[in-house]
Enzyme design. Structure first.
Site, PDB file in Angstrom:
ATOM      1  N   HIS A   8      -3.173  39.031  24.900  1.00 33.52           N
ATOM      2  CA  HIS A   8      -4.093  39.839  24.138  1.00 33.52           C
ATOM      3  C   HIS A   8      -3.962  39.493  22.748  1.00 33.52           C
ATOM      4  CE1 HIS A   8      -6.363  43.835  23.801  1.00 33.52           C
ATOM      5  NE2 HIS A   8      -6.768  43.215  22.749  1.00 33.52           N
ATOM      6  N   GLU A  29      -7.363  38.508  26.769  1.00 26.57           N
ATOM      7  CA  GLU A  29      -7.996  39.910  26.688  1.00 26.57           C
ATOM      8  C   GLU A  29      -8.352  40.114  25.067  1.00 26.57           C
ATOM      9  OE1 GLU A  29      -5.572  42.631  29.976  1.00 26.57           O
ATOM     10  OE2 GLU A  29      -5.135  42.815  27.652  1.00 26.57           O
ATOM     11  N   HIS A  45      -2.846  48.932  32.582  1.00 28.03           N
ATOM     12  CA  HIS A  45      -2.376  49.943  31.645  1.00 28.03           C
ATOM     13  C   HIS A  45      -1.434  50.683  32.096  1.00 28.03           C
ATOM     14  CE1 HIS A  45      -2.725  50.605  27.221  1.00 28.03           C
ATOM     15  NE2 HIS A  45      -2.148  51.722  27.526  1.00 28.03           N
TER      16      HIS A  45
END
Length: 237
Positions: free
Chosen positions: A43, A70, A190
């Site tokens: 990310h 991401e 997450h």
């Protein structure tokens, strides 16, 4: 089978804290693959405080499993993804200063914007997943915008799991069924860890992939990276 994609952001954070190349991000990613991970997630953020854009190019050159990038679909990120052409891009509505992702897309409010971005990525042959809260309308909006998958934001599930796991999972089951009914693939991520992962998987049989970074890297400090990856794979399958 639910695939495990290891997010290596925390390895980059540790490396950047002292400069140099220790730990070696590329070697850790290759080791994750060698130890059984079926994908690598990064990310990159605009300030490059963990994953640097150069890391993404270096990983692309060596990763043999699924590569998932991401990020918030803004200028530099869009250009990066189109050039790298990963297997999957996961679009996350992160503001620039966010410490970590903390909400999913409002796919109804931003449907037109998302539709344009998704179309551009899909024209490059990239599978597109949208990070969403476990809400039926948000899943429906993702399908209407043209996404291939949704990634359910699981921090609320993880937060409430130890208090009432049946209640914590309930809205995720509903969202997962909605995704299946619309022909969407399903990811999750997450705050998933060794305590709550198996229950999520057992209750959502159409779960294609989980992306796990922080908890997995923390566990590796105690159990070792190879053993930790095997422990997570066992929970999934």
């Amino acid at each position: 089978m639910t695939r495990l994609s290891v997010n290596v952001n925390k390895i980059a954070t540790l490396r950047n804290s002292r400069g140099g190349n220790n730990p070696d991000l590329i070697q850790v990613a290759l080791d994750c693959e060698r130890f059984g991970a079926q994908g690598i997630t990064v990310h990159p953020r605009p300030d490059e405080r963990h994953i640097k854009y150069a890391d993404v190019y270096a990983l692309k050159a060596v990763i043999k499993t699924e590569f998932n990038i991401e990020g918030n679909p803004e200028g530099k990120f869009i250009d990066l993804v189109k050039e790298i052409k990963p297997h999957q891009v996961t679009l996350v509505p992160d503001p620039p200063g966010a410490i970590t992702s903390n909400a999913g897309w409002n796919t109804l409010k931003y449907k037109d914007f998302l539709r344009d971005v998704i179309r551009d990525f899909k024209e490059e042959g990239i599978r597109v997943s949208l990070f969403v809260d476990p809400v039926e309308q948000m899943v429906e909006g993702a399908a209407e915008a043209g996404a291939d998958r949704v990634e359910l934001y699981t921090e609320p599930y993880a937060k409430n799991f130890l208090m009432n796991k049946d209640q914590a999972i309930s809205e995720y089951i509903i969202a997962a069924k909605k995704a299946a009914s619309l022909g969407l693939g399903l990811n999750a991520g997450h705050d998933l860890d060794l305590k709550n992962l198996k229950y999520l998987k057992d209750n959502i049989p159409n779960l294609d992939e989980v992306s796990i970074g922080h908890a997995l890297i923390c566990d590796a400090l105690y159990f070792g990276l190879e053993n930790t990856i095997q422990m997570y794979l066992k929970e999934l399958n």
